[in-house]
Motif scaffolding. Structure first.
Motif, PDB file in Angstrom:
ATOM      1  N   UNK A  58       0.836  -1.202   0.000  1.00  0.00           N
ATOM      2  CA  UNK A  58       0.000   0.000   0.000  1.00  0.00           C
ATOM      3  C   UNK A  58       0.872   1.254   0.000  1.00  0.00           C
ATOM      4  N   UNK A  59       0.301   2.355  -0.495  1.00  0.00           N
ATOM      5  CA  UNK A  59       0.999   3.643  -0.505  1.00  0.00           C
ATOM      6  C   UNK A  59       0.360   4.557   0.542  1.00  0.00           C
ATOM      7  N   UNK A  60       1.207   5.266   1.278  1.00  0.00           N
ATOM      8  CA  UNK A  60       0.712   6.193   2.302  1.00  0.00           C
ATOM      9  C   UNK A  60       1.458   7.524   2.175  1.00  0.00           C
TER      10      UNK A  60
ATOM     11  N   UNK B  89      -2.106  14.260  -2.345  1.00  0.00           N
ATOM     12  CA  UNK B  89      -2.615  12.897  -2.179  1.00  0.00           C
ATOM     13  C   UNK B  89      -2.803  12.201  -3.533  1.00  0.00           C
ATOM     14  N   UNK B  90      -3.151  12.991  -4.544  1.00  0.00           N
ATOM     15  CA  UNK B  90      -3.350  12.427  -5.879  1.00  0.00           C
ATOM     16  C   UNK B  90      -2.033  12.243  -6.638  1.00  0.00           C
ATOM     17  N   UNK B  91      -0.939  12.721  -6.072  1.00  0.00           N
ATOM     18  CA  UNK B  91       0.327  12.748  -6.807  1.00  0.00           C
ATOM     19  C   UNK B  91       0.833  11.359  -7.184  1.00  0.00           C
TER      20      UNK B  91
ATOM     21  N   UNK C 278       0.720  22.166   0.209  1.00  0.00           N
ATOM     22  CA  UNK C 278      -0.291  22.383  -0.822  1.00  0.00           C
ATOM     23  C   UNK C 278       0.334  22.376  -2.208  1.00  0.00           C
ATOM     24  N   UNK C 279      -0.433  21.912  -3.189  1.00  0.00           N
ATOM     25  CA  UNK C 279      -0.015  22.015  -4.577  1.00  0.00           C
ATOM     26  C   UNK C 279       0.640  20.759  -5.113  1.00  0.00           C
ATOM     27  N   UNK C 280       0.848  20.779  -6.431  1.00  0.00           N
ATOM     28  CA  UNK C 280       1.379  19.609  -7.137  1.00  0.00           C
ATOM     29  C   UNK C 280       2.888  19.668  -7.343  1.00  0.00           C
ATOM     30  N   UNK C 281       3.558  20.684  -6.789  1.00  0.00           N
ATOM     31  CA  UNK C 281       4.997  20.844  -7.027  1.00  0.00           C
ATOM     32  C   UNK C 281       5.840  19.793  -6.310  1.00  0.00           C
ATOM     33  N   UNK C 282       5.232  18.967  -5.447  1.00  0.00           N
ATOM     34  CA  UNK C 282       5.979  17.922  -4.737  1.00  0.00           C
ATOM     35  C   UNK C 282       6.069  16.626  -5.548  1.00  0.00           C
TER      36      UNK C 282
END
Length: 512
Positions: free
Chosen positions: A29-31, A41-43, A75-79
């Motif tokens: 599983x991924x956490x 979370x969607x990344x 916050x955000x998708x930069x991660x």
């Protein structure tokens, strides 16, 4: 295996180091932990697809990803990119020896491409101050990040290039931007010029005074009189940004994601002109994920509000505190951020709903009391904070068709710069003060000293116009600026009289 990569979170116009820890062990599983938002979370879906597009495998084991410090919301998708690199390093698919020496940020597409991020400049500054060797980020953000000296910045197009960089299978040159060359090559480039404006010499004079002292100004006149045309040319007579101001301004626009791939450093003073349907939050900043508003995007520049009475009253009232403090504080339950907001407010308005009150040729069709009701949409406290009220009359045919060339912005700017140099000397002991409009009431009393005859003149004006104590201070500040433009050390009666003349909307008889 545990691997750490490093990224950053932006709060206000400053950044904080974030550690991305990835542990791979038994399980399937991924956490993701550490207060991630939905975009993070969607990344893993984007990361998995990008890794496969790069020809590598997503581990089918238990993956725990921790974003530290865990008590700060991320916050955000930069991660996406630092998470992907940490997963590949923890699974032994890429070399991990130098990973902890770089800041890594970027949003991943499903095909492994890197999408631009917000806040590249403050993140780059944080990477340098934290002692990192370099910063890896999307190519579209590389020029703005590269203006930070003593930090290697690598702009990448996709995940495969980042993998090749850490494996050493491909050489990449750091992006180089000569900050001073970039700054001085574009500092005087403007698309507009005051020589385009025919006539309106009295309005140009008012704008010159406003530019010299950093004063707020409102233009009142009928449609087609040239209010917007004049306001657009105000930045061309303001002193050029210095390097520190350019960096401050670029940081704000970087955080807001307003810089293009070709931009490195903002060299022109910003000019923002929001529509009158703007919301309170869009003007001053805020939101669930706080972002700078229009007043912060206008920092070190001009905020132009066209058709001022058409703005919602609540929108105008939220500007009162930033106009005084030159910054805005956005407070939420978990955090509080401060955005700078040192801007010149230039507003324009029609004198009445039909637009022809006080028109030299056309008759106003508004009924009794309508003009006063229209003007009352702008509150007295807001008008008090506007130093110059200027009536704009239409240009006549002879002026409009005249072949005489109007004064160029460059010449007006030279006078403004000389006046600002006088103010720089005056406020040399006050690092936060740069021009007359920023003076406190106590400084006004000490600096704007007037003669006994001047006291009599201003007393009569206050009694006749019903001016407030704040308006009294504004008149003294404007008269000091007028004296600076003339190179005079003293405020004369002529300077005071001209400053009083610029209080049109304070006149009890103005709207009948």
């Amino acid at each position: 295996m545990l691997v750490k990569t490093f990224g950053s979170a932006v709060f206000g116009v400053n950044a904080l180091t974030i550690t991305i820890e990835v542990s791979i062990g038994g399980g399937n599983r991924y956490h993701i932990v550490g207060l991630p938002d939905n975009a993070i979370k969607e990344s893993l879906r984007r990361v998995e697809s990008a890794i496969q597009s790069a020809g590598l495998k997503m581990p089918r084991q238990k993956i725990v990803i921790n974003l530290a410090p865990a008590d700060i919301r991320k916050e955000g998708s930069a991660y996406d990119l630092p998470i992907a690199i940490a997963i590949l390093a923890a699974s032994g698919q890429i070399e991990s020896r130098e990973i902890d020496q770089f800041f890594i940020m970027g949003e991943l597409s499903l095909d492994g491409g890197l999408q631009p991020i917000k806040g590249a400049l403050p993140i780059s500054i944080q990477a340098r101050s934290a002692g990192f060797k370099g910063f890896i980020l999307p190519k579209d953000n590389s020029r703005e990040a590269a203006i930070v000296s003593e930090l290697q910045v690598f702009g990448m197009s996709n995940l495969s290039e980042v993998i090749s960089f850490f494996n050493g299978s491909q050489e990449f040159d750091p992006v180089k931007v000569n900050t001073r060359d970039e700054f001085f090559s574009n500092v005087n480039s403007y698309a507009h010029d005051f020589s385009d404006v025919k006539g309106q010499e009295n309005i140009k004079r008012a704008l010159e005074i406003a530019a010299a002292g950093g004063h707020n100004l409102i233009l009142i006149g009928p449609p087609g009189a040239g209010k917007t045309m004049l306001a657009k040319r105000l930045p061309t007579i303001l002193p050029p940004l210095n390097l520190q101001e350019a960096l401050e301004t670029t940081k704000i626009h970087s955080v807001a994601g307003k810089l293009s791939a070709s931009d490195a450093l903002m060299t022109e003073r910003p000019y923002r002109s929001p529509h009158h349907t703007i919301s309170d939050m869009a003007l001053v900043g805020g939101g669930a994920n706080p972002q700078p508003g229009e007043i912060s995007l206008a920092h070190n520049g001009v905020l132009f509000l066209d058709e001022l009475p058409e703005f919602k009253r609540s929108v105008l009232e939220v500007m009162r505190q930033p106009l005084e403090d030159r910054e805005v504080t956005i407070s939420r339950s978990r955090l509080s951020v401060i955005y700078p907001a040192s801007f010149m407010l230039i507003a324009s308005m029609n004198p009445c709903p039909c637009g022809f009150y006080n028109h030299p040729d056309k008759e106003c069709t508004c009924g009794p009391g309508v003009v006063q009701k229209y003007l009352s949409k702008i509150s007295g406290p807001l008008l008090d904070r506007i130093d110059l009220h200027v009536e704009v009359t239409p240009v006549n045919f002879n002026e409009l068709t005249s072949s005489v060339e109007s004064e160029k912005s460059e010449k007006i700017r030279s006078r403004v710069i000389k006046a600002r140099e006088i103010q720089d000397i005056r406020f040399s002991g006050h690092p936060d003060l740069h021009y007359n409009a920023q003076m406190s009431p106590n400084m006004v009393r000490n600096i704007c000293i007037i003669s006994d005859a001047g006291q009599v003149l201003i007393k009569r004006a206050m009694e006749k116009l019903g001016l407030s104590a704040r308006a009294y201070d504004r008149i003294l500040k404007v008269s000091r600026t007028i004296a600076d433009l003339e190179g005079s050390s003293e405020i004369s009666l002529e300077h005071l009289a001209e400053a009083i003349h610029y209080r049109s909307l304070d006149r009890n008889s103005w709207a009948g």
